[in-house]
Motif scaffolding. Structure first.
Motif, PDB file in Angstrom:
ATOM      1  N   SER A  58      57.089  25.070 -12.620  1.00  0.00           N
ATOM      2  CA  SER A  58      57.026  25.639 -11.270  1.00  0.00           C
ATOM      3  C   SER A  58      55.884  25.031 -10.470  1.00  0.00           C
ATOM      4  O   SER A  58      56.012  24.808  -9.265  1.00  0.00           O
ATOM      5  N   THR A  59      54.748  24.709 -11.120  1.00  0.00           N
ATOM      6  CA  THR A  59      53.624  24.101 -10.402  1.00  0.00           C
ATOM      7  C   THR A  59      53.990  22.709  -9.904  1.00  0.00           C
ATOM      8  O   THR A  59      53.718  22.355  -8.767  1.00  0.00           O
ATOM      9  N   ARG A  60      54.628  21.934 -10.770  1.00  0.00           N
ATOM     10  CA  ARG A  60      55.034  20.584 -10.349  1.00  0.00           C
ATOM     11  C   ARG A  60      56.096  20.645  -9.267  1.00  0.00           C
ATOM     12  O   ARG A  60      56.111  19.828  -8.361  1.00  0.00           O
ATOM     13  N   ARG A  61      57.004  21.594  -9.367  1.00  0.00           N
ATOM     14  CA  ARG A  61      58.038  21.748  -8.350  1.00  0.00           C
ATOM     15  C   ARG A  61      57.403  22.084  -7.008  1.00  0.00           C
ATOM     16  O   ARG A  61      57.789  21.548  -5.976  1.00  0.00           O
ATOM     17  N   VAL A  62      56.389  22.953  -7.008  1.00  0.00           N
ATOM     18  CA  VAL A  62      55.676  23.293  -5.773  1.00  0.00           C
ATOM     19  C   VAL A  62      54.991  22.044  -5.223  1.00  0.00           C
ATOM     20  O   VAL A  62      55.034  21.775  -4.022  1.00  0.00           O
ATOM     21  N   ASN A  63      54.371  21.246  -6.106  1.00  0.00           N
ATOM     22  CA  ASN A  63      53.695  20.030  -5.651  1.00  0.00           C
ATOM     23  C   ASN A  63      54.676  19.035  -5.057  1.00  0.00           C
ATOM     24  O   ASN A  63      54.404  18.427  -4.017  1.00  0.00           O
ATOM     25  N   GLY A 100      43.587  29.687  -6.245  1.00  0.00           N
ATOM     26  CA  GLY A 100      44.375  30.837  -6.667  1.00  0.00           C
ATOM     27  C   GLY A 100      45.454  31.281  -5.701  1.00  0.00           C
ATOM     28  O   GLY A 100      46.126  32.277  -5.958  1.00  0.00           O
ATOM     29  N   LEU A 101      45.644  30.584  -4.591  1.00  0.00           N
ATOM     30  CA  LEU A 101      46.709  30.962  -3.663  1.00  0.00           C
ATOM     31  C   LEU A 101      48.057  30.550  -4.233  1.00  0.00           C
ATOM     32  O   LEU A 101      48.163  29.562  -4.959  1.00  0.00           O
ATOM     33  N   GLY A 102      49.081  31.310  -3.870  1.00  0.00           N
ATOM     34  CA  GLY A 102      50.442  30.977  -4.284  1.00  0.00           C
ATOM     35  C   GLY A 102      50.958  29.764  -3.532  1.00  0.00           C
ATOM     36  O   GLY A 102      50.319  29.278  -2.585  1.00  0.00           O
ATOM     37  N   GLY A 103      52.113  29.272  -3.931  1.00  0.00           N
ATOM     38  CA  GLY A 103      52.682  28.065  -3.338  1.00  0.00           C
ATOM     39  C   GLY A 103      52.886  28.147  -1.833  1.00  0.00           C
ATOM     40  O   GLY A 103      52.493  27.249  -1.091  1.00  0.00           O
ATOM     41  N   PHE A 104      53.495  29.228  -1.365  1.00  0.00           N
ATOM     42  CA  PHE A 104      53.751  29.359   0.070  1.00  0.00           C
ATOM     43  C   PHE A 104      52.446  29.511   0.851  1.00  0.00           C
ATOM     44  O   PHE A 104      52.272  28.893   1.901  1.00  0.00           O
ATOM     45  N   ALA A 158      49.461  28.472  -0.006  1.00  0.00           N
ATOM     46  CA  ALA A 158      48.743  27.193  -0.030  1.00  0.00           C
ATOM     47  C   ALA A 158      49.361  26.213   0.966  1.00  0.00           C
ATOM     48  O   ALA A 158      48.649  25.503   1.676  1.00  0.00           O
ATOM     49  N   PHE A 159      50.699  26.186   1.024  1.00  0.00           N
ATOM     50  CA  PHE A 159      51.377  25.314   1.982  1.00  0.00           C
ATOM     51  C   PHE A 159      51.043  25.727   3.413  1.00  0.00           C
ATOM     52  O   PHE A 159      50.753  24.885   4.259  1.00  0.00           O
ATOM     53  N   ALA A 160      51.062  27.029   3.680  1.00  0.00           N
ATOM     54  CA  ALA A 160      50.747  27.532   5.030  1.00  0.00           C
ATOM     55  C   ALA A 160      49.304  27.194   5.411  1.00  0.00           C
ATOM     56  O   ALA A 160      49.037  26.774   6.540  1.00  0.00           O
ATOM     57  N   GLY A 161      48.381  27.358   4.476  1.00  0.00           N
ATOM     58  CA  GLY A 161      46.980  27.016   4.752  1.00  0.00           C
ATOM     59  C   GLY A 161      46.801  25.526   4.995  1.00  0.00           C
ATOM     60  O   GLY A 161      46.075  25.113   5.898  1.00  0.00           O
ATOM     61  N   ALA A 162      47.486  24.711   4.192  1.00  0.00           N
ATOM     62  CA  ALA A 162      47.414  23.264   4.374  1.00  0.00           C
ATOM     63  C   ALA A 162      48.057  22.850   5.695  1.00  0.00           C
ATOM     64  O   ALA A 162      47.565  21.949   6.386  1.00  0.00           O
ATOM     65  N   LEU A 163      49.126  23.527   6.057  1.00  0.00           N
ATOM     66  CA  LEU A 163      49.786  23.257   7.330  1.00  0.00           C
ATOM     67  C   LEU A 163      48.841  23.559   8.495  1.00  0.00           C
ATOM     68  O   LEU A 163      48.728  22.770   9.440  1.00  0.00           O
ATOM     69  N   ALA A 164      48.137  24.684   8.414  1.00  0.00           N
ATOM     70  CA  ALA A 164      47.158  25.019   9.456  1.00  0.00           C
ATOM     71  C   ALA A 164      46.057  23.966   9.516  1.00  0.00           C
ATOM     72  O   ALA A 164      45.578  23.606  10.596  1.00  0.00           O
TER      73      ALA A 164
END
Length: 191
Positions: A4-9, A144-148, A150-156
């Motif tokens: 699941s971690t690799r899939r998120v990456n 420790g953030l979840g996938g979504f 972390a993506f939202a934070g990176a998007l910001a």
């Protein structure tokens, strides 16, 4: 099978790649550039009659950085690493200050070796925009953030005013990309 971690990456990498193609479609598909070339219309050196310029404060891109890209690209195509700009101050060493990116940074040399100077400038900045999103997502996941989330934070992070402003300065965009990687490395080293 992907964990699941690799899939998120992988999904994060593909998500930022797709977003990059959408946001920068004019650079990729229409031949436009991130360089503030409209300044040429207002410059007394390049134009007979001044024209409308969207941002007159961004003249350094076209007056200094593009020529430095051209010098570096031409030197690389001759098989040498550019160590001097012969047109500034009667000969100025290139690896000084932020301009070291143009002469000795391997990623920059790769982009200069593959693309013409203008495309190198654009693709180097866009690649680091993409890498900034990936790096920030990885750092947020490490915190420790979840996938979504972390993506939202990176998007910001990559859609922030700072990232948008720094796209015109390819060396600053690289800093934006490598900072989260440095934080991630530091956190992992300290443990």
């Amino acid at each position: 099978m992907l964990t699941s971690t690799r899939r998120v990456n992988v999904n994060t990498a593909l998500g930022f790649a797709a977003l990059g193609l959408i946001l920068f479609h004019r650079v990729f598909f229409l031949g436009e550039t991130l360089v503030a070339a409209d300044f040429l219309q207002a410059s007394p050196v390049w134009s007979e009659q001044p024209g409308l310029v969207r941002n007159p404060m961004m003249s350094d891109t076209i007056e200094y950085y593009y020529p430095a890209e051209r010098i570096a690209s031409d030197a690389l195509r001759r098989g040498t690493i550019p160590l001097e700009n012969p047109f500034v101050f009667n000969g100025s060493p290139v690896p000084h200050g932020v301009h070291i990116w143009n002469s000795v940074w391997p990623v920059k040399l790769l982009f200069l070796g593959i693309f013409d100077p203008l495309r190198s400038y654009d693709f180097f900045a866009i690649f680091h925009w993409w890498l900034a999103g990936l790096a920030m997502a990885a750092y947020l996941r490490h915190l420790g953030l979840g996938g979504f989330a972390a993506f939202a934070g990176a998007l910001a992070f990559v859609l922030s005013a700072r990232a948008s402003t720094w796209l015109h300065g390819h060396y600053m965009m690289a800093t934006l990309a490598y900072a989260p990687l440095a934080f991630l490395w530091g956190e992992r080293r300290s443990r």
